[in-house]
Design a protein around this motif. Structure first.
Motif, mmCIF file in Angstrom:
data_model
loop_
_atom_site.group_PDB
_atom_site.id
_atom_site.type_symbol
_atom_site.label_atom_id
_atom_site.label_comp_id
_atom_site.label_asym_id
_atom_site.label_seq_id
_atom_site.Cartn_x
_atom_site.Cartn_y
_atom_site.Cartn_z
ATOM 1 N N LEU A 164 0.833 -1.201 0.000
ATOM 2 C CA LEU A 164 0.000 0.000 0.000
ATOM 3 C C LEU A 164 0.866 1.249 0.000
ATOM 4 O O LEU A 164 0.655 2.185 -0.788
ATOM 5 N N ILE A 165 1.878 1.269 0.865
ATOM 6 C CA ILE A 165 2.802 2.399 0.911
ATOM 7 C C ILE A 165 3.595 2.507 -0.395
ATOM 8 O O ILE A 165 3.889 3.599 -0.883
ATOM 9 N N PHE A 166 3.918 1.363 -0.977
ATOM 10 C CA PHE A 166 4.701 1.321 -2.208
ATOM 11 C C PHE A 166 3.985 1.995 -3.373
ATOM 12 O O PHE A 166 4.632 2.423 -4.343
ATOM 13 N N MET A 167 2.661 2.103 -3.304
ATOM 14 C CA MET A 167 1.922 2.727 -4.399
ATOM 15 C C MET A 167 2.330 4.185 -4.613
ATOM 16 O O MET A 167 2.223 4.706 -5.725
ATOM 17 N N LEU A 168 2.814 4.862 -3.573
ATOM 18 C CA LEU A 168 3.230 6.259 -3.721
ATOM 19 C C LEU A 168 4.444 6.387 -4.641
ATOM 20 O O LEU A 168 4.384 7.079 -5.657
ATOM 21 N N PRO A 169 5.571 5.724 -4.326
ATOM 22 C CA PRO A 169 6.688 5.814 -5.287
ATOM 23 C C PRO A 169 6.409 5.120 -6.612
ATOM 24 O O PRO A 169 6.961 5.515 -7.642
ATOM 25 N N LEU A 170 5.536 4.094 -6.620
ATOM 26 C CA LEU A 170 5.217 3.432 -7.884
ATOM 27 C C LEU A 170 4.469 4.373 -8.819
ATOM 28 O O LEU A 170 4.756 4.426 -10.030
ATOM 29 N N GLY A 171 3.515 5.132 -8.298
ATOM 30 C CA GLY A 171 2.821 6.116 -9.118
ATOM 31 C C GLY A 171 3.786 7.165 -9.649
ATOM 32 O O GLY A 171 3.713 7.578 -10.819
ATOM 33 N N LEU A 172 4.715 7.602 -8.781
ATOM 34 C CA LEU A 172 5.735 8.561 -9.216
ATOM 35 C C LEU A 172 6.623 7.941 -10.289
ATOM 36 O O LEU A 172 6.986 8.607 -11.268
ATOM 37 N N SER A 173 6.965 6.667 -10.131
ATOM 38 C CA SER A 173 7.788 5.976 -11.125
ATOM 39 C C SER A 173 7.119 5.975 -12.500
ATOM 40 O O SER A 173 7.775 6.228 -13.522
ATOM 41 N N ASN A 174 5.823 5.707 -12.533
ATOM 42 C CA ASN A 174 5.101 5.715 -13.812
ATOM 43 C C ASN A 174 5.098 7.100 -14.432
ATOM 44 O O ASN A 174 5.222 7.250 -15.656
#
Length: 452
Positions: A285-295
């Motif tokens: 769930l926390i990983f979604m923040l940098p993952l969205g930024l990565s995209n």
């Protein structure tokens, strides 16, 4: 323009693109959170059904999604270059690829009983997991197609449909979970397996909404998809696969390393499996923040390169990584201070809570490495560089992280005795750290070479 001012300008541009992408990713993570919590309140065994099911379907799905995501940097390059015809042609090829990929999980289902038996999963629990997976498999083709349409939309700077339709799907998924897990409104109580069938229905609804929106919204008129279709074109398919197959392989390796721990600790019983699922779900769930930024970084870097501005692409990449480290710094104290309250939301079982609260310490420690590696990967995807990251991930997790985790988990070190699930999480932490360093070195090399 002064460097700080330029960074603020780029950070603002990334934030506008990242916001909807992060919210869309959070919605998908919240679905997993909701499944874990709602199945947990039906019992530790039902929560274990979801944990084991996710361990089997998530790596396959995310590998296929990684292949489909090759469309994103390709469309971003076309958008930066102003080539609208190429956007349409390659997006149609991406949809063909996603639709055909959706057949793969169906073909793999006959292997599930043997995999569960090899992991020493009790037969009654294995039967529930198999039923859960058949529900998920029925929805995966629709999800791959819907997400591919989302990649197309976001890469032309229109990410909001992913967010809006994701929220609608979350509400529907909650309602269906309530009905199918607990047996309301006259339906049978399916327990954790009900989550799989509820998710499948939500996946098909998301696809219908994305098709209708992209067919009718004015923003897509110049890059309209829904007329003039033809059979797949091998040259364009080959271009997608050249970028996408390494992306899919890297996703498979990384996700299977994390999710596969649920199978490797199966011999320790339902409590460690459930605790692992709780810790992994919140970390995801926390990983979604940098993952969205990565995209967003991948899209912005691709657009800059399409516009033939490699200096801007490099600045965007490193600015994005700086933002990812700021996100990680904000998350660490949240996890440390709230970990007991967080695990209490997932499960009422004291044994599950105690183990999961300790695992959350690992999740706090690896925030910096996780944020760094995923955003560096996003930048490299913007450069259409995907093979090198694949080898880095494979070496870090499968040659070092997982063997170390197995040694610590089953045997310990220097006569310490088996560490159980904590040993496996130590191995994951080491693997993530190695990936982060490898990706930073790769990005530095690739960005310099493109400038040259």
């Amino acid at each position: 323009m002064p460097r700080l001012t330029r960074f603020k300008t780029e950070a603002s541009a990334l934030a506008r693109l990242t916001g909807p992408l992060v919210l869309a990713q959070l919605v998908y993570a919240l679905m997993g959170l909701m499944d874990t919590i709602m199945s947990g309140h039906a019992g530790a065994e039902e929560q274990a059904v979801v944990a084991l099911g996710v361990a089997l379907w998530a790596p396959i799905f995310l590998a296929l999604l990684g292949v489909s995501q090759a469309l994103s940097p390709i469309v971003a390059h076309h958008f930066g270059a102003g080539d609208e015809a190429a956007i349409v042609a390659d997006t149609r090829e991406g949809l063909w690829l996603a639709g055909l990929s959706g057949i793969v999980p169906v073909l793999l289902m006959p292997l599930v009983p043997a995999a569960l038996a090899a992991a020493s999963i009790a037969p009654a629990l294995a039967a529930k997991v198999n039923f859960f997976l058949w529900g998920i498999v029925c929805g995966l083709p629709a999800s791959l197609l819907a997400r591919t349409l989302g990649f197309y939309s976001a890469s032309i700077n229109h990410p909001k449909p992913l967010m809006v339709f994701g929220v609608i799907g979350l509400v529907v998924n909650f309602a269906l979970n309530w009905v199918l897990i607990y047996g309301h409104l006259g339906f049978p109580a399916l327990g954790g397996a009900g989550c799989g069938w509820a998710t499948a229905i939500g996946m098909w609804m998301s696809l219908v909404l994305m098709v209708l929106y992209t067919a009718r919204a004015s923003v897509y008129r110049r890059v309209f998809l829904w007329h003039g279709w033809s059979l797949p074109h091998w040259a364009r398919q080959k271009k997608l696969l050249k970028i996408g197959l390494p992306m899919g392989a890297a996703s498979l390796v990384e996700v299977s390393a994390f999710a596969g721990v649920a199978l490797l600790i199966g011999r320790f019983g339902a409590v460690p499996i459930a605790a692992h699922q709780v810790g992994l779900n919140f970390a995801s769930l926390i990983f979604m923040l940098p993952l969205g930024l990565s995209n967003a970084i991948a899209i912005r870097v691709g657009q800059a390169l399409g516009a033939r501005d490699p200096a801007a692409a490099r600045f965007i990449a490193w600015s994005g990584i700086a933002l990812s480290l700021a996100i990680a710094a904000a998350m660490v104290p949240l996890i440390l201070l709230a970990r007991h309250a967080i695990v209490g939301l997932y499960s009422p079982d004291p044994a599950v809570q105690a183990t999961a609260a300790t695992l959350m310490l690992f999740a706090a420690i690896w925030q910096f490495a996780d944020a760094t590696q995923v955003c560096a990967v996003g930048a490299l995807r913007g450069y259409k560089v995907t093979t090198m990251p694949m080898w880095v991930v494979m070496a870090a997790f499968w040659l070092i992280g997982l063997p170390l985790g197995a040694q610590l988990g089953y045997r310990g070190i220097a006569g310490s005795g088996a560490w159980g699930v904590f040993g496996f999480w130590t191995g994951l932490l080491v693997g993530l750290t190695l990936v982060a360093f490898g990706m930073l070195l790769a990005l530095r090399s690739v960005a310099r070479a493109r400038l040259g």
